[in-house]
Design an enzyme around this catalytic site. Structure first.
Site, mmCIF file in Angstrom:
data_model
loop_
_atom_site.group_PDB
_atom_site.id
_atom_site.type_symbol
_atom_site.label_atom_id
_atom_site.label_comp_id
_atom_site.label_asym_id
_atom_site.label_seq_id
_atom_site.Cartn_x
_atom_site.Cartn_y
_atom_site.Cartn_z
ATOM 1 N N LEU A 194 0.867 -1.179 0.000
ATOM 2 C CA LEU A 194 0.000 0.000 0.000
ATOM 3 C C LEU A 194 0.904 1.229 0.000
ATOM 4 C CD1 LEU A 194 -2.534 1.761 0.512
ATOM 5 C CD2 LEU A 194 -2.398 1.092 2.924
ATOM 6 N N GLY A 236 0.097 8.669 -1.698
ATOM 7 C CA GLY A 236 0.616 9.786 -2.482
ATOM 8 C C GLY A 236 1.279 9.371 -3.779
ATOM 9 N N TYR A 286 7.928 22.332 8.645
ATOM 10 C CA TYR A 286 8.048 21.070 7.900
ATOM 11 C C TYR A 286 9.015 20.131 8.621
ATOM 12 C CZ TYR A 286 9.582 17.870 4.209
ATOM 13 O OH TYR A 286 9.916 16.756 3.492
#
Length: 286
Positions: free
Chosen positions: A6, A9, A151
């Site tokens: 799996l 994105g 980030y």
């Protein structure tokens, strides 16, 4: 039955290249993305190469969509062998000028999404006593960088979360964990990061402007110096991910280029693959 994987994105970049590369190497691939309207290029490759790839909707910021995708795979295959937490989004902006919405967004996409996807697959991997969780993090999860602190904070969180999880889940349930840590990647990810970078107009009368201009100039300089291998292609990073997936004893963390290795050396040189620290933590707590 071949191993299934799996991947989150997969519309562009590392996720796109990983989906194709894993299918080419006889994995059953579940390629997921938030917007299936962006799947045309992947659909074309699937048809051209007759690849064993199934497209699924999955938004890492939506827990219901994560559960639905995992349940679909379990109903079809009865197992999940590998989860690749790839979905992420670049973000470069000062803390002072970031909105509450932006701060929550960068954390949701880059950290909470990883936690919720991992949480969704662990019960099945635990029951089958096997599994692998591979996370596309960043050297930004090891080294804080200017205008990227939000980030980097999210990626640091992923590194800490996975390091803690690995201390007890790997030995007990045979679930291997690896953080793949690229430097810059020349993909849509970089374009997205630039689009979300602080508007210079907002800084025109502020004290951040000269610092920000140095930051942009440095980025451009590194981008032009291909010999330093700062910006890798999505495929180059995907090849490292595939190598990790085929490794029976994978590292906890791995950099994807010489530049990334050198950039984070002060943080990693005592324990490059992270396994010594995990062993020490286990001996201290378990």
């Amino acid at each position: 039955m071949n191993k299934n994987v799996l991947i989150t994105g997969t519309s562009t970049g590392v996720g796109f290249e990983s989906a194709i590369l894993f299918a080419q190497n006889n994995f059953k691939v579940y390629a997921t993305m938030r917007n299936l309207k962006k799947a045309d290029l992947l659909k074309k490759r699937i048809e051209q190469e007759h690849l064993d790839i199934e497209l699924l909707f999955l938004d890492v910021t939506n827990v219901a969509s994560i559960s639905s995708a995992v349940e679909t795979i379990i109903k079809k295959d009865g197992k999940i062998d590998i989860l690749i937490n790839n979905a992420g989004a670049g973000f470069a902006k000062t803390t002072e000028q970031s909105s509450e919405e932006e701060i929550r967004w960068v954390t949701e996409v880059n950290y909470h999404g990883v936690v919720f996807c991992t949480q969704a697959v662990i019960p099945y991997m635990r029951k089958q006593r096997s599994g692998q969780i591979i996370n596309v993090t960043s050297v930004g999860g090891l080294v804080g960088q200017p205008f990227n602190e939000l980030y980097c904070g999210a990626k640091f969180a992923v590194e800490g979360y996975m390091e803690g999880l690995a201390t007890y889940i790997s030995d007990s349930f045979n679930i291997k964990i690896t953080n793949v840590e690229p430097g810059g990647i020349a993909t849509e990810f970089m374009k997205s990061a630039v689009e979300k970078t602080t508007d210079k107009g907002q800084l025109a009368h502020g004290e951040y402007l000269p610092i920000f201009e140095k930051y942009l100039a440095g980025n451009q300089k590194r981008a032009n110096e291909g010999k330093e291998q700062v910006y890798q292609t999505g495929l180059e990073v995907a090849e490292v991910i595939l190598k990790v997936a085929k490794n029976d004893n994978p590292p906890l963390r791995i950099r994807t280029s010489e530049w990334a290795e050198e950039f984070s050396k002060l943080k990693t040189q005592a324990d490059p693959d992270g396994l010594k620290l995990v062993t020490q933590i286990k001996s201290s707590f378990l």
